[in-house]
Design a protein around this motif. Structure first.
Motif, PDB file in Angstrom:
ATOM      1  N   PHE A   1       1.436 130.349  61.755  1.00 51.08           N
ATOM      2  CA  PHE A   1       2.002 131.330  62.684  1.00 51.08           C
ATOM      3  C   PHE A   1       2.318 132.647  61.992  1.00 51.08           C
ATOM      4  O   PHE A   1       1.887 133.720  62.435  1.00 51.08           O
ATOM      5  CB  PHE A   1       3.273 130.754  63.326  1.00 51.08           C
ATOM      6  N   ILE A   2       3.074 132.574  60.892  1.00 51.38           N
ATOM      7  CA  ILE A   2       3.490 133.808  60.216  1.00 51.38           C
ATOM      8  C   ILE A   2       2.300 134.510  59.576  1.00 51.38           C
ATOM      9  O   ILE A   2       2.246 135.746  59.517  1.00 51.38           O
ATOM     10  CB  ILE A   2       4.593 133.515  59.165  1.00 51.38           C
ATOM     11  N   GLY A   3       1.315 133.727  59.127  1.00 55.18           N
ATOM     12  CA  GLY A   3       0.104 134.329  58.570  1.00 55.18           C
ATOM     13  C   GLY A   3      -0.653 135.133  59.615  1.00 55.18           C
ATOM     14  O   GLY A   3      -1.107 136.252  59.353  1.00 55.18           O
ATOM     15  N   LYS A   4      -0.789 134.584  60.797  1.00 51.68           N
ATOM     16  CA  LYS A   4      -1.495 135.284  61.872  1.00 51.68           C
ATOM     17  C   LYS A   4      -0.715 136.511  62.343  1.00 51.68           C
ATOM     18  O   LYS A   4      -1.297 137.569  62.614  1.00 51.68           O
ATOM     19  CB  LYS A   4      -1.746 134.320  63.037  1.00 51.68           C
ATOM     20  N   LYS A   5       0.600 136.365  62.462  1.00 51.02           N
ATOM     21  CA  LYS A   5       1.422 137.495  62.893  1.00 51.02           C
ATOM     22  C   LYS A   5       1.330 138.652  61.900  1.00 51.02           C
ATOM     23  O   LYS A   5       1.156 139.816  62.286  1.00 51.02           O
ATOM     24  CB  LYS A   5       2.886 137.052  63.048  1.00 51.02           C
TER      25      LYS A   5
ATOM     26  N   ALA B   1      -8.105 135.506  58.977  1.00 49.53           N
ATOM     27  CA  ALA B   1      -8.122 135.210  57.543  1.00 49.53           C
ATOM     28  C   ALA B   1      -6.710 135.020  56.992  1.00 49.53           C
ATOM     29  O   ALA B   1      -6.478 134.146  56.147  1.00 49.53           O
ATOM     30  CB  ALA B   1      -8.840 136.318  56.782  1.00 49.53           C
ATOM     31  N   SER B   2      -5.748 135.793  57.471  1.00 48.68           N
ATOM     32  CA  SER B   2      -4.370 135.674  56.990  1.00 48.68           C
ATOM     33  C   SER B   2      -3.748 134.346  57.412  1.00 48.68           C
ATOM     34  O   SER B   2      -3.014 133.721  56.640  1.00 48.68           O
ATOM     35  CB  SER B   2      -3.523 136.834  57.515  1.00 48.68           C
ATOM     36  N   GLY B   3      -4.051 133.923  58.623  1.00 51.84           N
ATOM     37  CA  GLY B   3      -3.546 132.630  59.088  1.00 51.84           C
ATOM     38  C   GLY B   3      -4.075 131.487  58.248  1.00 51.84           C
ATOM     39  O   GLY B   3      -3.331 130.584  57.844  1.00 51.84           O
TER      40      GLY B   3
ATOM     41  N   GLY C   1     -13.530 135.257  61.135  1.00 52.00           N
ATOM     42  CA  GLY C   1     -12.638 136.054  60.310  1.00 52.00           C
ATOM     43  C   GLY C   1     -13.322 136.645  59.093  1.00 52.00           C
ATOM     44  O   GLY C   1     -14.525 136.467  58.877  1.00 52.00           O
ATOM     45  N   ASN C   2     -12.545 137.329  58.288  1.00 55.65           N
ATOM     46  CA  ASN C   2     -13.032 138.025  57.110  1.00 55.65           C
ATOM     47  C   ASN C   2     -13.093 137.054  55.931  1.00 55.65           C
ATOM     48  O   ASN C   2     -12.090 136.798  55.265  1.00 55.65           O
ATOM     49  CB  ASN C   2     -12.111 139.208  56.785  1.00 55.65           C
TER      50      ASN C   2
ATOM     51  N   VAL D   1     -14.666 128.733  54.693  1.00 59.72           N
ATOM     52  CA  VAL D   1     -15.655 128.195  55.639  1.00 59.72           C
ATOM     53  C   VAL D   1     -15.091 128.228  57.062  1.00 59.72           C
ATOM     54  O   VAL D   1     -15.757 128.674  58.002  1.00 59.72           O
ATOM     55  CB  VAL D   1     -16.057 126.762  55.254  1.00 59.72           C
ATOM     56  N   ILE D   2     -13.846 127.736  57.206  1.00 62.72           N
ATOM     57  CA  ILE D   2     -13.198 127.736  58.523  1.00 62.72           C
ATOM     58  C   ILE D   2     -13.016 129.165  59.022  1.00 62.72           C
ATOM     59  O   ILE D   2     -13.221 129.463  60.207  1.00 62.72           O
ATOM     60  CB  ILE D   2     -11.840 127.018  58.465  1.00 62.72           C
ATOM     61  N   THR D   3     -12.648 130.067  58.115  1.00 58.97           N
ATOM     62  CA  THR D   3     -12.479 131.476  58.486  1.00 58.97           C
ATOM     63  C   THR D   3     -13.775 132.051  59.031  1.00 58.97           C
ATOM     64  O   THR D   3     -13.772 132.789  60.035  1.00 58.97           O
ATOM     65  CB  THR D   3     -12.017 132.299  57.265  1.00 58.97           C
ATOM     66  N   GLY D   4     -14.899 131.720  58.391  1.00 61.14           N
ATOM     67  CA  GLY D   4     -16.200 132.192  58.860  1.00 61.14           C
ATOM     68  C   GLY D   4     -16.541 131.652  60.231  1.00 61.14           C
ATOM     69  O   GLY D   4     -17.056 132.378  61.092  1.00 61.14           O
ATOM     70  N   ILE D   5     -16.246 130.376  60.461  1.00 54.67           N
ATOM     71  CA  ILE D   5     -16.518 129.754  61.770  1.00 54.67           C
ATOM     72  C   ILE D   5     -15.711 130.442  62.861  1.00 54.67           C
ATOM     73  O   ILE D   5     -16.188 130.645  63.986  1.00 54.67           O
ATOM     74  CB  ILE D   5     -16.194 128.247  61.725  1.00 54.67           C
ATOM     75  N   LEU D   6     -14.478 130.833  62.522  1.00 58.92           N
ATOM     76  CA  LEU D   6     -13.583 131.463  63.502  1.00 58.92           C
ATOM     77  C   LEU D   6     -13.860 132.955  63.667  1.00 58.92           C
ATOM     78  O   LEU D   6     -13.232 133.609  64.496  1.00 58.92           O
ATOM     79  CB  LEU D   6     -12.125 131.250  63.091  1.00 58.92           C
TER      80      LEU D   6
END
Length: 298
Positions: free
Chosen positions: A222-226, A236-238, A98-99, A91-96
């Protein structure tokens, strides 16, 4: 969220006795969530498995680094990394922006990975010291498999056997939020009770567990986004690494590890919600800024 935690903290003597309900609440939270997940929509990629390896590997590494100094801190760090992705992360990914499909697939993979490997971690740590490794593994697995895998199997069985019930579950898609709120009250109550029952009120330990969970939360986002940036899947990775199923994490800690260590995933709730709120605020600010830019008519 603050109201639920406050209620559990104040009335811990009452709600602490309802801890037997937590597995059932988690089961139905996952059941309603997985009811929206179609098997045909699941697609796994190389990035999915890299993220899962990071989720499990960083947990093991954090435990090894801290265990010689303080086992409780090591267990708190382990669970903050090991916990699977939250069902609400999509849900948060969709708001932002993301995939959501990528995140949904990873949520499933993350839960499967934890169901299979968490019993290994907990057995090696020494859950039930009087049992051999495989006896301990089987006992833990028998508690975790129904909680993480059966909701998925049940959701898919309903999808292909009863379209009416399937549509009803999708219609009441907000039910997991209310179940989550009740579960949060109960696990908070049990955590506070464990802290109150300590022979000595170790404030330093409580602060350190909070710091450990903050570091784990920030690192994983951080590492997820990177890593996601490399695969063009930053948002989505973050969320996949950073946003955790904290109710499940607290329950696992209270059942299989030192209950005091549950303070780490308990405070993780606060940190991840602060980060998510900030991300949503930034996303909406960008949207408003884009809408306020006058069109270029050449």
């Amino acid at each position: 969220m603050p109201l639920a935690m406050l209620t559990g903290g104040i009335f811990y003597n009452v709600f602490g006795y309802l801890s037997f309900l937590t597995p059932y609440l988690i089961f139905f939270m996952l059941l309603f969530t997985f009811s929206k997940l179609s098997p045909k929509g699941i697609r796994f990629s190389k990035l999915h498995f890299i993220l899962l390896l990071l989720q499990l590997g960083t947990g093991a590494l954090a435990y090894e680094l801290l265990n010689s100094a303080e086992p409780v801190l090591a267990q708190g760090a382990l669970i903050c990394f090991l916990a699977p992705t939250a069902t609400a992360a999509a849900v948060i990914t969709g708001i932002l922006g993301g995939n959501m499909g990528f995140l949904t697939s990873f949520t499933l993979l993350s839960n499967l990975g934890v169901a299979l490997l968490a019993p290994v971690f907990f057995s090696l740590i020494g859950y039930n010291h009087d049992l051999a490794f495989w006896d301990s593994f089987i006992r833990i697995f028998s508690k975790m498999f129904p909680l993480l895998i059966l909701p998925l199997l049940a959701a898919w069985a309903i999808r292909y056997s009863s379209s009416r019930l399937q549509n009803l579950m999708v219609r009441f898609s907000k039910v997991p939020f209310y179940l989550w709120s009740v579960a949060l009250v109960i696990v908070t109550a049990r955590t506070v009770k464990a802290l109150v029952d300590l022979p000595e009120h170790d404030v330093k330990m409580e602060i350190m567990l909070g710091v450990i969970s903050l570091a784990a939360c920030c690192f994983q986002f951080f590492i997820g986004k990177k890593l996601g940036s490399v695969f063009n899947n930053r948002i989505a990775s973050g969320q996949a690494l950073g946003q955790k199923n904290t109710i499940l994490a607290i329950w696992m800690t209270q059942v299989f590890l030192n209950p005091v260590a549950a303070l780490a995933p308990s405070t993780y709730i606060l940190w991840q919600n602060i980060i998510n709120s900030y991300q949503i605020w930034k996303a909406r600010r960008r949207e408003r800024a884009a809408l306020s830019v006058p069109p270029n008519n050449g």
